[in-house]
Design a protein around this motif. Structure first.
Motif, PDB file in Angstrom:
ATOM      1  N   GLN A  91       1.060  -1.180  -0.108  1.00 38.28           N
ATOM      2  CA  GLN A  91      -0.286   0.075  -0.250  1.00 38.28           C
ATOM      3  C   GLN A  91       0.877   1.572  -0.349  1.00 38.28           C
ATOM      4  O   GLN A  91       2.480   1.464   0.316  1.00 38.28           O
ATOM      5  N   PRO A  92       0.470   2.414  -0.089  1.00 35.38           N
ATOM      6  CA  PRO A  92       1.256   3.667  -0.144  1.00 35.38           C
ATOM      7  C   PRO A  92       1.631   4.095   0.665  1.00 35.38           C
ATOM      8  O   PRO A  92       1.021   3.726   2.021  1.00 35.38           O
ATOM      9  N   PHE A  93       2.304   4.657   0.772  1.00 31.63           N
ATOM     10  CA  PHE A  93       3.216   5.159   2.034  1.00 31.63           C
ATOM     11  C   PHE A  93       3.655   6.198   2.290  1.00 31.63           C
ATOM     12  O   PHE A  93       5.147   6.568   1.301  1.00 31.63           O
ATOM     13  N   PRO A  94       3.464   7.521   3.035  1.00 31.56           N
ATOM     14  CA  PRO A  94       3.823   8.504   2.998  1.00 31.56           C
ATOM     15  C   PRO A  94       5.930   9.030   3.185  1.00 31.56           C
ATOM     16  O   PRO A  94       6.361   7.899   4.066  1.00 31.56           O
ATOM     17  N   GLY A  95       6.405   9.833   2.838  1.00 32.14           N
ATOM     18  CA  GLY A  95       7.831   9.634   3.049  1.00 32.14           C
ATOM     19  C   GLY A  95       8.215   9.797   4.114  1.00 32.14           C
ATOM     20  O   GLY A  95       9.001   9.779   5.058  1.00 32.14           O
ATOM     21  N   PRO A  96       7.459  10.834   4.804  1.00 34.65           N
ATOM     22  CA  PRO A  96       7.843  11.436   6.282  1.00 34.65           C
ATOM     23  C   PRO A  96       7.429   9.931   7.325  1.00 34.65           C
ATOM     24  O   PRO A  96       7.435  10.329   8.377  1.00 34.65           O
ATOM     25  N   GLY A  97       6.695   9.276   6.471  1.00 33.77           N
ATOM     26  CA  GLY A  97       6.038   7.659   7.320  1.00 33.77           C
ATOM     27  C   GLY A  97       6.029   7.757   8.670  1.00 33.77           C
ATOM     28  O   GLY A  97       4.295   8.639   8.516  1.00 33.77           O
ATOM     29  N   VAL A 128       3.743  11.134  10.466  1.00 31.27           N
ATOM     30  CA  VAL A 128       2.351  11.860  10.174  1.00 31.27           C
ATOM     31  C   VAL A 128       1.418  11.130  11.084  1.00 31.27           C
ATOM     32  O   VAL A 128      -0.183  11.642  10.896  1.00 31.27           O
ATOM     33  N   ARG A 129       1.556  10.045  11.775  1.00 31.77           N
ATOM     34  CA  ARG A 129       0.756   9.444  11.511  1.00 31.77           C
ATOM     35  C   ARG A 129       1.177   9.000  13.764  1.00 31.77           C
ATOM     36  O   ARG A 129       0.298   8.332  14.240  1.00 31.77           O
ATOM     37  N   CYS A 130       1.650  10.406  14.107  1.00 29.32           N
ATOM     38  CA  CYS A 130       2.453  10.267  15.531  1.00 29.32           C
ATOM     39  C   CYS A 130       1.988  11.973  15.446  1.00 29.32           C
ATOM     40  O   CYS A 130       2.842  12.841  15.391  1.00 29.32           O
ATOM     41  N   TRP A 171      -7.265   0.052  -0.684  1.00 25.58           N
ATOM     42  CA  TRP A 171      -6.023   0.512  -0.797  1.00 25.58           C
ATOM     43  C   TRP A 171      -5.098   1.167   0.283  1.00 25.58           C
ATOM     44  O   TRP A 171      -4.087   0.665   0.264  1.00 25.58           O
ATOM     45  N   GLN A 172      -5.767   1.698   1.209  1.00 15.64           N
ATOM     46  CA  GLN A 172      -4.469   2.075   2.207  1.00 15.64           C
ATOM     47  C   GLN A 172      -5.303   1.129   3.584  1.00 15.64           C
ATOM     48  O   GLN A 172      -6.750   1.692   4.426  1.00 15.64           O
ATOM     49  N   TYR A 173      -4.806   1.719   5.235  1.00 10.94           N
ATOM     50  CA  TYR A 173      -5.246   0.918   6.326  1.00 10.94           C
ATOM     51  C   TYR A 173      -3.698   1.020   7.278  1.00 10.94           C
ATOM     52  O   TYR A 173      -2.799   0.719   7.069  1.00 10.94           O
ATOM     53  N   ASP A 184      -8.219   7.196  -7.088  1.00 12.69           N
ATOM     54  CA  ASP A 184      -7.389   8.626  -7.442  1.00 12.69           C
ATOM     55  C   ASP A 184      -6.680   9.512  -6.032  1.00 12.69           C
ATOM     56  O   ASP A 184      -6.096  10.447  -5.833  1.00 12.69           O
ATOM     57  N   VAL A 185      -7.230   9.139  -5.321  1.00 15.71           N
ATOM     58  CA  VAL A 185      -6.793   9.313  -4.025  1.00 15.71           C
ATOM     59  C   VAL A 185      -7.195  10.916  -3.187  1.00 15.71           C
ATOM     60  O   VAL A 185      -6.892  11.822  -2.601  1.00 15.71           O
ATOM     61  N   MET A 186      -8.010  12.673  -4.833  1.00 16.08           N
ATOM     62  CA  MET A 186      -9.225  12.714  -4.569  1.00 16.08           C
ATOM     63  C   MET A 186      -9.681  12.923  -3.610  1.00 16.08           C
ATOM     64  O   MET A 186     -10.024  13.418  -2.359  1.00 16.08           O
ATOM     65  N   PRO A 240     -15.148   9.695   5.085  1.00 16.04           N
ATOM     66  CA  PRO A 240     -14.040   9.952   4.208  1.00 16.04           C
ATOM     67  C   PRO A 240     -13.497  11.401   3.953  1.00 16.04           C
ATOM     68  O   PRO A 240     -13.189  12.460   4.477  1.00 16.04           O
ATOM     69  N   LYS A 241     -13.449  11.280   1.890  1.00 15.57           N
ATOM     70  CA  LYS A 241     -12.082  12.684   2.287  1.00 15.57           C
ATOM     71  C   LYS A 241     -12.892  12.967   0.644  1.00 15.57           C
ATOM     72  O   LYS A 241     -12.972  12.090  -0.075  1.00 15.57           O
ATOM     73  N   PRO A 242     -13.368  14.301   0.628  1.00 17.95           N
ATOM     74  CA  PRO A 242     -13.546  14.567   1.920  1.00 17.95           C
ATOM     75  C   PRO A 242     -14.945  14.793   2.601  1.00 17.95           C
ATOM     76  O   PRO A 242     -15.364  14.283   2.335  1.00 17.95           O
ATOM     77  N   ALA A 284     -12.168  14.753   5.175  1.00 21.32           N
ATOM     78  CA  ALA A 284     -11.181  14.924   6.075  1.00 21.32           C
ATOM     79  C   ALA A 284      -9.726  14.291   4.861  1.00 21.32           C
ATOM     80  O   ALA A 284     -10.363  13.655   3.930  1.00 21.32           O
ATOM     81  N   THR A 285      -8.856  14.517   5.351  1.00 18.24           N
ATOM     82  CA  THR A 285      -7.066  13.856   3.992  1.00 18.24           C
ATOM     83  C   THR A 285      -7.126  12.338   4.990  1.00 18.24           C
ATOM     84  O   THR A 285      -7.692  12.101   5.540  1.00 18.24           O
ATOM     85  N   VAL A 286      -6.499  11.554   3.551  1.00 22.82           N
ATOM     86  CA  VAL A 286      -6.103  10.546   4.841  1.00 22.82           C
ATOM     87  C   VAL A 286      -4.776  10.522   5.411  1.00 22.82           C
ATOM     88  O   VAL A 286      -5.460   9.732   6.283  1.00 22.82           O
ATOM     89  N   GLU A 287      -4.166  10.757   5.643  1.00 19.82           N
ATOM     90  CA  GLU A 287      -3.616  10.992   7.004  1.00 19.82           C
ATOM     91  C   GLU A 287      -3.960  12.279   8.204  1.00 19.82           C
ATOM     92  O   GLU A 287      -4.489  13.192   7.153  1.00 19.82           O
ATOM     93  N   TYR A 288      -2.975  12.017   9.030  1.00 16.25           N
ATOM     94  CA  TYR A 288      -3.855  13.244   9.766  1.00 16.25           C
ATOM     95  C   TYR A 288      -2.919  13.783   9.882  1.00 16.25           C
ATOM     96  O   TYR A 288      -3.346  15.149  10.849  1.00 16.25           O
TER      97      TYR A 288
HETATM   98  P1  XMP Z   1      -3.444  12.947   1.654  1.00 14.08           P
HETATM   99  O1  XMP Z   1      -3.457  13.236   3.455  1.00 14.08           O
HETATM  100  O2  XMP Z   1      -2.474  13.857   1.762  1.00 14.08           O
HETATM  101  O3  XMP Z   1      -2.568  11.857   1.312  1.00 14.08           O
HETATM  102  O4  XMP Z   1      -5.172  12.850   1.607  1.00 14.08           O
HETATM  103  C1  XMP Z   1      -3.217  11.504  -0.295  1.00 14.08           C
HETATM  104  C2  XMP Z   1      -2.215  10.211   0.036  1.00 14.08           C
HETATM  105  O5  XMP Z   1      -1.118  10.662  -0.119  1.00 14.08           O
HETATM  106  C3  XMP Z   1       0.334   9.647   1.135  1.00 14.08           C
HETATM  107  N1  XMP Z   1       0.440  10.553   1.396  1.00 14.08           N
HETATM  108  C4  XMP Z   1       1.895  11.197   1.245  1.00 14.08           C
HETATM  109  N2  XMP Z   1       2.682  10.499  -0.077  1.00 14.08           N
HETATM  110  N3  XMP Z   1       4.761  11.859   1.053  1.00 14.08           N
HETATM  111  C5  XMP Z   1       3.821  10.961   0.196  1.00 14.08           C
HETATM  112  O6  XMP Z   1       4.574  10.012  -0.403  1.00 14.08           O
HETATM  113  C6  XMP Z   1       3.828  12.706   1.999  1.00 14.08           C
HETATM  114  O7  XMP Z   1       4.775  13.812   2.116  1.00 14.08           O
HETATM  115  C7  XMP Z   1       2.413  11.898   2.095  1.00 14.08           C
HETATM  116  N4  XMP Z   1       1.939  12.521   2.788  1.00 14.08           N
HETATM  117  C8  XMP Z   1       0.475  12.052   1.921  1.00 14.08           C
HETATM  118  C9  XMP Z   1      -1.487   9.279   1.413  1.00 14.08           C
HETATM  119  O8  XMP Z   1      -0.532   8.487   2.299  1.00 14.08           O
HETATM  120  C10 XMP Z   1      -2.159   9.397   1.071  1.00 14.08           C
HETATM  121  O9  XMP Z   1      -2.140   8.160  -0.386  1.00 14.08           O
END
Ligand code: XMP
Length: 327
Positions: A203-209, A212-214, A247-249, A281-283, A318-320, A322-326
């Protein structure tokens, strides 16, 4: 390098045969471009950089130097898997840098989400550049740029996420062997290069790992609670056939405490929030509704096994809005 842009008539890579043909073509092109020179790669363990690493190991072997920076915000087992797959199995030239203390010390007390992201991104470049300076004779920098990255940067949606940030005196010629591929094609190519399925279909994982979940100022104990609860969630999703389907959890451990009771004693601990979403599309995203049985089981495991957690919440937003990440 040949194939700078995706040809209009390029057939979508959907079969092992098409992937093998692409790999063969790229390996020949890489050998031609690189010759006997050395290539540097920041290997995060994510899909794109892992596929680029596997491709380059096939093409140029020990001329590739991979640097894996552990910023302390990776999921449980991730650095170990990078070492196992690339160093032990594929015999890559891998430099592993455990920079956990460096990152967490810099982040201590920092509450603002954007400042946290800047610190993580900036420190990453610094650690990577320090490692690069220790090496002699590197002429190329490999990157996991993919075709949507190029389209999005051309459309002005996002700044090109790669190449940016390295100090100005560090100039390398770029090597981008998957830059004409869509994500689904990168995954098939990765499988054919011998990468494990849980690496190429992750699954997708954000760069700041996990940073952003802490939310708020990161502390080591709360970060561990995020990491351990995330590991339990992933294990249970895999056991219940949800891996690759949702998709992501992930889990989030916010910085507030509530009262509870454990073994007859009062506790004052954090809640753990579970988030599970679907999207194309994560939008816009929708929430994956879990079965009552699975939720009960997750609540039981997380509260029993994760130190510091006395309550589990489920995020139904859902988004909107909320965003996916906190953060
Ligand atoms: P949000 O929180 O913007 O996230 O709804 C949409 C998707 O993007 C990922 N995400 C990131 N991926 N760097 C990344 O590479 C980031 O800084 C980042 N922030 C959010 C998030 O996990 C979700 O899949």
């Amino acid at each position: 390098m040949a194939n700078d842009r995706r040809p209009e008539d390029m057939v979508r890579i959907t079969t092992p045969e098409l992937a093998d043909a692409f790999i063969e073509e790229q390996i020949a092109a890489l050998k031609e471009q690189i010759k006997d020179k050395k290539v540097l790669l920041a290997l995060s363990g994510g899909v794109d950089s892992s596929v680029v690493a596997a491709m380059l190991i096939k093409a140029i072997g020990q001329q590739l130097v991979c640097v894996h920076v552990n910023h302390g915000l990776l999921r449980k087992g991730e650095p170990e898997q990078v070492i196992e797959v690339f160093q032990n199995q594929m015999k890559a030239n891998l430099i592993y840098v455990d920079a956990t203390d460096r990152f967490l010390d810099k982040l201590a007390g920092v509450e603002d989400p954007e400042t946290k992201r800047k610190i993580i991104g900036g420190e990453f470049i610094e650690v990577f550049a320090e490692e690069a300076r220790k090496l002699d004779g590197i002429e190329f920098l490999a990157q996991g740029t993919i075709w949507p990255d190029i389209l999005e940067s051309e459309a002005g949606i996002k700044a090109h996420h790669n190449a940016g940030g390295l100090p100005e005196d560090m100039t390398f010629e770029l090597v981008e062997p998957v830059k004409i591929l869509f994500k689904d094609e990168v995954r098939i190519v990765g499988e054919r290069l011998g990468l494990p399925a849980n690496m190429v279909y992750r699954q997708p994982f954000p760069g700041p790992g996990l940073g952003v979940r802490c939310p708020g100022a990161i502390t080591r104990d709360r970060l561990e609670a995020v990491r351990e609860s995330d590991a339990i969630l992933r294990e249970e999703f895999a056991k219940n056939g949800l891996e690759g389907k949702v998709w992501q959890y992930f889990t989030v451990v916010p910085d507030f405490k509530s009262t509870g009771v454990k073994d007859g004693k009062r506790t004052f601990d954090w809640p753990c929030i579970i988030r599970a979403i679907n999207t194309t599309d994560v939008m816009e995203v929708t929430v994956e509704h879990l079965s009552d049985e699975l939720i009960d089981h997750l609540v039981s495991r997380i509260t029993k096994e994760v130190p510091g957690i006395n309550r589990v919440l489920f995020d139904y937003t859902p988004k909107p809005p909320a965003t996916v990440e906190y953060e």
